[in-house]
Design an enzyme around this catalytic site. Sequence first.
Site, PDB file in Angstrom:
ATOM      1  N   ASP A  20       0.791  -1.243   0.000  1.00 17.19           N
ATOM      2  CA  ASP A  20       0.000   0.000   0.000  1.00 17.19           C
ATOM      3  C   ASP A  20       0.822   1.292   0.000  1.00 17.19           C
ATOM      4  O   ASP A  20       0.388   2.312   0.569  1.00 17.19           O
ATOM      5  CB  ASP A  20      -0.964   0.029   1.198  1.00 17.19           C
ATOM      6  CG  ASP A  20      -2.066  -1.009   1.073  1.00 17.19           C
ATOM      7  OD1 ASP A  20      -2.171  -1.656   0.011  1.00 17.19           O
ATOM      8  OD2 ASP A  20      -2.820  -1.186   2.049  1.00 17.19           O
ATOM      9  N   VAL A  57       2.525   0.188   4.660  1.00 13.08           N
ATOM     10  CA  VAL A  57       1.549   0.730   5.612  1.00 13.08           C
ATOM     11  C   VAL A  57       0.244  -0.049   5.529  1.00 13.08           C
ATOM     12  O   VAL A  57      -0.011  -0.731   4.549  1.00 13.08           O
ATOM     13  CB  VAL A  57       1.274   2.223   5.319  1.00 13.08           C
ATOM     14  CG1 VAL A  57       2.518   3.066   5.550  1.00 13.08           C
ATOM     15  CG2 VAL A  57       0.772   2.442   3.881  1.00 13.08           C
ATOM     16  N   LYS A 112      -5.341  -6.162  -4.038  1.00 12.01           N
ATOM     17  CA  LYS A 112      -6.200  -6.665  -2.957  1.00 12.01           C
ATOM     18  C   LYS A 112      -7.304  -5.649  -2.677  1.00 12.01           C
ATOM     19  O   LYS A 112      -7.176  -4.462  -3.013  1.00 12.01           O
ATOM     20  CB  LYS A 112      -5.402  -6.931  -1.683  1.00 12.01           C
ATOM     21  CG  LYS A 112      -4.799  -5.692  -1.022  1.00 12.01           C
ATOM     22  CD  LYS A 112      -4.025  -6.065   0.222  1.00 12.01           C
ATOM     23  CE  LYS A 112      -3.343  -4.852   0.849  1.00 12.01           C
ATOM     24  NZ  LYS A 112      -4.248  -3.841   1.371  1.00 12.01           N
ATOM     25  N   CYS A 157      -3.203  -3.489   7.349  1.00 18.37           N
ATOM     26  CA  CYS A 157      -2.744  -4.365   6.260  1.00 18.37           C
ATOM     27  C   CYS A 157      -1.453  -5.108   6.594  1.00 18.37           C
ATOM     28  O   CYS A 157      -1.284  -6.266   6.196  1.00 18.37           O
ATOM     29  CB  CYS A 157      -2.569  -3.538   4.991  1.00 18.37           C
ATOM     30  SG  CYS A 157      -4.120  -2.782   4.455  1.00 18.37           S
TER      31      CYS A 157
END
Length: 266
Positions: free
Chosen positions: A85, A205, A177, A210
Site C-alpha cells: 500500500d 503501511v 487486494k 494491512c
Amino acid sequence: MQSHRLISIAIDHITNSHRLLSQSQQPQFHILLLCSALTLRHKNKQPNWSKPSLVRSKSGLGLGPVDPLEMAAEAWNRTALLVIDMQRDFIENEGPMLVKGGKEIVPNVIKTVQVARQRGILIVWVVREHDPLGRDVELFRRHLYSTGEVGPTSKGSPGAELVDGLVIREGDYKLVKTRFSAFFATHLHSVLQGAGINNLVITGVQTPNCIRQTVYDAVALDYQPVTVIVDATAAATPDIHLANVFDMKNIGVATPTLQEWTDFKA
C-alpha cells in the site's frame, strides 16, 4: 583433549584427598568432585567449530560441502519482499486515506527494494485498487465512494499510483487486494508456492491493518521466517506502530531495522 587431561589430573588430585576424609564427609566430597570437574571442563572447553555443512548435490547423486555464497543465494531465492500500500492516497499529505507515518518511511522502503533487487529477492507490490463505485470496498468505507467523486485508490486514479521512487520493474509481481490482508481473496499464496517461496519480508503501511493482517495470515500459512522491517513500516502514530510490532514479535515474527536486515547474511 586438553580439557580431558586437566579433568583427569584434577580428579586424581582430589581422589588422593578423598582418602583422608572421614566417612561422614564423603558424600559432600562427591558433589564437590563433580562440580569441580564440570567447572574445569567448561572453562577449558574449546570452540566447537562445525565442519562444512553437507547438502545434497543438485544432481541428487551425493553430498558435498556447502558454498556459503550458494547458500545465501538459495536462501534469498526462497524469499519474497511484500511492499504494501505504498500508494499516493495513503502516503501523500493530501491523500484521503493518509497514514501520518507513511511519508517518513518512503526512503527506507526504497532502500529495502534496492537491497532486495541486489539479492535476487522476488518483489511483490501489494496495492489496493477499487471499483470506482466502491462495490468491492468494505462496508464501513463505502460512503467514501457515494459522493460522485473518485474514491480512494480507485483503479486508474492518480491516488492508486505508487509514490515517487517506487517503480514496478520486469520480473516483479503486482498483486491487487481489496481487503486488509494480502492473502484474503487473492492468489498470493499460490503464486508464492509456485515460486518456491517460504520466507517473507514485509514493508509498507499501515501496521495495525494491512501489515498486521498479512503477517498473521502468513504465520497461519506456515511461512517461516516472516520478517517485518520496523523502520520501513508505519502507522498513524509511533505508539500504534510499536504496539503492533510488539504483538507480531510475540508470535515469532522477526522485527529488524533496515540496517540490521541489510547487514544480515543468509
